[in-house]
Design a protein around this motif. Structure first.
Motif, PDB file in Angstrom:
ATOM      1  N   MET A  95       2.906 -13.353  34.930  1.00 13.76           N
ATOM      2  CA  MET A  95       1.562 -12.620  34.949  1.00 13.76           C
ATOM      3  C   MET A  95       1.654 -11.056  34.399  1.00 13.76           C
ATOM      4  O   MET A  95       0.632 -10.447  34.413  1.00 13.76           O
ATOM      5  CB  MET A  95       0.731 -12.898  36.263  1.00 13.76           C
ATOM      6  CG  MET A  95       0.383 -14.464  36.445  1.00 13.76           C
ATOM      7  SD  MET A  95      -0.473 -15.148  35.126  1.00 13.76           S
ATOM      8  CE  MET A  95      -2.186 -14.329  35.409  1.00 13.76           C
ATOM      9  N   GLY A  96       2.909 -10.606  34.401  1.00 11.48           N
ATOM     10  CA  GLY A  96       2.925  -9.121  34.093  1.00 11.48           C
ATOM     11  C   GLY A  96       2.624  -8.418  35.546  1.00 11.48           C
ATOM     12  O   GLY A  96       2.111  -7.414  35.182  1.00 11.48           O
ATOM     13  N   GLU A  97       2.678  -8.937  36.764  1.00 10.46           N
ATOM     14  CA  GLU A  97       2.338  -8.086  37.640  1.00 10.46           C
ATOM     15  C   GLU A  97       3.120  -8.013  38.692  1.00 10.46           C
ATOM     16  O   GLU A  97       3.200  -8.069  39.830  1.00 10.46           O
ATOM     17  CB  GLU A  97       1.123  -9.134  38.355  1.00 10.46           C
ATOM     18  CG  GLU A  97      -0.201  -9.254  37.772  1.00 10.46           C
ATOM     19  CD  GLU A  97      -1.367 -10.133  38.101  1.00 10.46           C
ATOM     20  OE1 GLU A  97      -0.986 -10.608  39.309  1.00 10.46           O
ATOM     21  OE2 GLU A  97      -2.378 -10.106  37.717  1.00 10.46           O
ATOM     22  N   VAL A  98       4.563  -7.730  38.188  1.00 10.40           N
ATOM     23  CA  VAL A  98       5.519  -7.380  39.027  1.00 10.40           C
ATOM     24  C   VAL A  98       5.499  -6.443  39.797  1.00 10.40           C
ATOM     25  O   VAL A  98       5.187  -5.418  39.449  1.00 10.40           O
ATOM     26  CB  VAL A  98       6.903  -7.517  38.428  1.00 10.40           C
ATOM     27  CG1 VAL A  98       8.126  -7.300  39.118  1.00 10.40           C
ATOM     28  CG2 VAL A  98       7.125  -8.308  37.111  1.00 10.40           C
ATOM     29  N   PRO A  99       5.866  -6.416  41.271  1.00  9.41           N
ATOM     30  CA  PRO A  99       5.629  -5.242  42.104  1.00  9.41           C
ATOM     31  C   PRO A  99       6.770  -4.140  41.658  1.00  9.41           C
ATOM     32  O   PRO A  99       7.563  -4.643  41.127  1.00  9.41           O
ATOM     33  CB  PRO A  99       6.364  -5.998  43.480  1.00  9.41           C
ATOM     34  CG  PRO A  99       5.975  -7.428  43.358  1.00  9.41           C
ATOM     35  CD  PRO A  99       6.280  -7.745  42.118  1.00  9.41           C
ATOM     36  N   ASP A 100       6.291  -2.994  42.313  1.00  8.71           N
ATOM     37  CA  ASP A 100       7.309  -1.775  41.809  1.00  8.71           C
ATOM     38  C   ASP A 100       8.605  -1.883  42.421  1.00  8.71           C
ATOM     39  O   ASP A 100       9.544  -1.518  41.550  1.00  8.71           O
ATOM     40  CB  ASP A 100       6.509  -0.434  41.915  1.00  8.71           C
ATOM     41  CG  ASP A 100       5.178  -0.547  41.148  1.00  8.71           C
ATOM     42  OD1 ASP A 100       5.057  -0.703  40.157  1.00  8.71           O
ATOM     43  OD2 ASP A 100       4.199  -0.379  41.996  1.00  8.71           O
ATOM     44  N   VAL A 101       8.680  -2.122  43.822  1.00  8.94           N
ATOM     45  CA  VAL A 101       9.764  -2.256  44.300  1.00  8.94           C
ATOM     46  C   VAL A 101       9.685  -3.714  45.215  1.00  8.94           C
ATOM     47  O   VAL A 101       8.767  -4.079  45.736  1.00  8.94           O
ATOM     48  CB  VAL A 101       9.996  -1.208  45.373  1.00  8.94           C
ATOM     49  CG1 VAL A 101      11.304  -1.491  46.217  1.00  8.94           C
ATOM     50  CG2 VAL A 101       9.982   0.181  44.756  1.00  8.94           C
ATOM     51  N   PHE A 102      10.838  -4.548  44.862  1.00 11.59           N
ATOM     52  CA  PHE A 102      10.621  -5.888  45.362  1.00 11.59           C
ATOM     53  C   PHE A 102      12.028  -6.284  46.121  1.00 11.59           C
ATOM     54  O   PHE A 102      13.258  -5.975  45.540  1.00 11.59           O
ATOM     55  CB  PHE A 102      10.024  -6.804  44.663  1.00 11.59           C
ATOM     56  CG  PHE A 102      10.816  -7.051  43.443  1.00 11.59           C
ATOM     57  CD1 PHE A 102      11.669  -8.149  43.061  1.00 11.59           C
ATOM     58  CD2 PHE A 102      10.512  -6.342  42.296  1.00 11.59           C
ATOM     59  CE1 PHE A 102      12.153  -8.434  41.808  1.00 11.59           C
ATOM     60  CE2 PHE A 102      11.251  -6.565  40.900  1.00 11.59           C
ATOM     61  CZ  PHE A 102      11.980  -7.618  40.766  1.00 11.59           C
ATOM     62  N   VAL A 103      12.093  -7.133  46.853  1.00  7.91           N
ATOM     63  CA  VAL A 103      12.939  -8.107  47.475  1.00  7.91           C
ATOM     64  C   VAL A 103      13.378  -9.080  46.734  1.00  7.91           C
ATOM     65  O   VAL A 103      12.242 -10.020  46.262  1.00  7.91           O
ATOM     66  CB  VAL A 103      13.061  -8.510  48.873  1.00  7.91           C
ATOM     67  CG1 VAL A 103      14.354  -9.062  49.539  1.00  7.91           C
ATOM     68  CG2 VAL A 103      12.646  -7.217  49.947  1.00  7.91           C
ATOM     69  N   MET A 104      14.612  -9.102  46.147  1.00  8.20           N
ATOM     70  CA  MET A 104      15.038 -10.241  45.420  1.00  8.20           C
ATOM     71  C   MET A 104      16.121 -11.269  45.771  1.00  8.20           C
ATOM     72  O   MET A 104      17.142 -10.649  46.053  1.00  8.20           O
ATOM     73  CB  MET A 104      15.206  -9.695  43.805  1.00  8.20           C
ATOM     74  CG  MET A 104      15.644 -10.843  42.770  1.00  8.20           C
ATOM     75  SD  MET A 104      15.720 -10.068  41.105  1.00  8.20           S
ATOM     76  CE  MET A 104      16.996  -8.489  41.507  1.00  8.20           C
ATOM     77  N   PRO A 105      15.977 -12.495  45.893  1.00  9.11           N
ATOM     78  CA  PRO A 105      16.906 -13.520  46.395  1.00  9.11           C
ATOM     79  C   PRO A 105      18.402 -13.138  45.191  1.00  9.11           C
ATOM     80  O   PRO A 105      18.222 -13.101  44.114  1.00  9.11           O
ATOM     81  CB  PRO A 105      16.495 -14.695  46.154  1.00  9.11           C
ATOM     82  CG  PRO A 105      14.986 -14.538  46.365  1.00  9.11           C
ATOM     83  CD  PRO A 105      14.706 -13.319  45.950  1.00  9.11           C
ATOM     84  N   ASP A 106      19.497 -13.139  45.787  1.00 11.49           N
ATOM     85  CA  ASP A 106      20.694 -12.890  45.038  1.00 11.49           C
ATOM     86  C   ASP A 106      20.696 -13.617  43.662  1.00 11.49           C
ATOM     87  O   ASP A 106      20.937 -13.384  42.711  1.00 11.49           O
ATOM     88  CB  ASP A 106      21.931 -13.059  45.981  1.00 11.49           C
ATOM     89  CG  ASP A 106      23.246 -12.859  45.203  1.00 11.49           C
ATOM     90  OD1 ASP A 106      23.531 -11.539  44.728  1.00 11.49           O
ATOM     91  OD2 ASP A 106      24.035 -13.752  45.057  1.00 11.49           O
TER      92      ASP A 106
END
Length: 316
Positions: A95-106
């Protein structure tokens, strides 16, 4: 998408909130005027163990960041369950709404880096004296590199250890392995410990459970990937040796689907265990009771004597 209102997107966070504030500072170092910084965070532990203080770390990190950037409002959606988080994040990307800082699974890092979702952090790390690669454990920060550039910084590390059923080894007249034990010694112990106790033709006691081929490849120091990560080489004598050793090891291995049953019943000698599981279930009175009918400890995973030490475990 990658350069919206603030510099996006980064794998954020770290224990006690310190590294989250460092990562957020990377995003906020060029901001002027009133802005909003959006975080992507889940609730609970990524490793399926009890976790009660995650948001406390986050709030502490936000407070550190706000002290340096009072004109930036930090917001995040609380209560996203860990089991729903990956889908929530994928939807945000679409949706083009990626948070600016995010936790991401490896496991999502390679996909997101190759799709251009993540921001190259090299220039920010060079210009920010408060944050550098040297602030992190080398193997953990290496896991956030893509094509030699830094696209993510580590939040948590969850090293893998080896669960050892001390009581079972004592019953068999065996000692707990030394910290420097090798894959060959591991195989020999598993062979000695696997038994058909009721003589029905099927083992009831196993040497190991939940140990896979990649564990053995890592223990042997086997490098499968080229330096740029684009090619895999499965040829050569070392690959054949690891494959044959693992084939032998499977003869003394319990079913992975029965891991918990075998471990709780004390009928397996060895099993890889994450540090998160260890600190949750190790046998102290104030811990959650599990694997409590016998004595057990955790030691280092076996590794070849000439192996270069690398990180074995999960990262965020």
């Amino acid at each position: 998408m990658r350069t919206g209102q603030v510099k996006r997107s980064v794998l954020g966070l770290a224990v006690a909130g310190l590294c989250l504030s460092m990562v957020m500072n990377l995003c906020g170092c060029t901001l002027t005027g009133r802005r909003t910084l959006r975080l992507g965070i889940y609730a609970g532990s990524p490793w399926q163990v009890h976790e009660s203080s995650g948001y406390e770390y986050i709030d502490e990190a936000i407070a550190r960041f706000k002290a340096n950037h009072p004109m930036v409002d930090v917001v995040y959606e609380s209560g996203i369950r860990i089991n729903d988080y990956t889908q929530w994040l994928d939807d945000a990307v679409v949706m083009g709404e990626v948070p600016d800082v995010f936790v991401m699974p490896d496991e999502k890092f390679g996909e997101y880096a190759s799709l251009g979702v993540l921001k190259n952090l090299d220039s920010y790390l060079r210009q920010d004296d408060s944050c550098s690669e040297s602030d992190f454990f080398p193997a953990a920060v290496q896991s956030g590199k893509y094509q030699y550039s830094q696209y993510a910084l580590p939040y948590m590390m969850n090293p893998r250890l080896m669960f050892v059923n001390v009581s079972l080894l004592k019953e068999e007249g065996l000692n707990v392995p030394e910290e420097s034990w090798t894959p060959e010694q591991f195989l020999a112990l598993c062979r000695q410990l696997t038994r058909d106790l009721n003589h029905d033709g099927t083992p009831d006691q196993y040497g190991v459970v939940d140990y896979d081929w990649l564990d053995l490849a890592e223990a042997s120091g086997l490098d499968l990937f080229s330096d740029d990560g684009h090619n895999v080489d499965l040829r050569g004598d070392q690959v054949r040796k690891v494959t044959e050793t693992y084939r032998q090891l499977t003869e003394f291995m319990g079913s992975q689907t029965e891991r918990e049953v075998l471990m709780e019943a004390g009928r397996v000698a060895f099993a890889p265990m994450s540090y998160a599981e260890f600190i949750t279930y190790n046998p102290w009175p104030w811990k959650v009771k599990k694997y409590s009918g016998f004595d057990w400890i955790c030691i280092s995973l076996p590794q070849a004597s000439d192996r270069t030490i690398r990180y074995a475990g999960d990262s965020l």
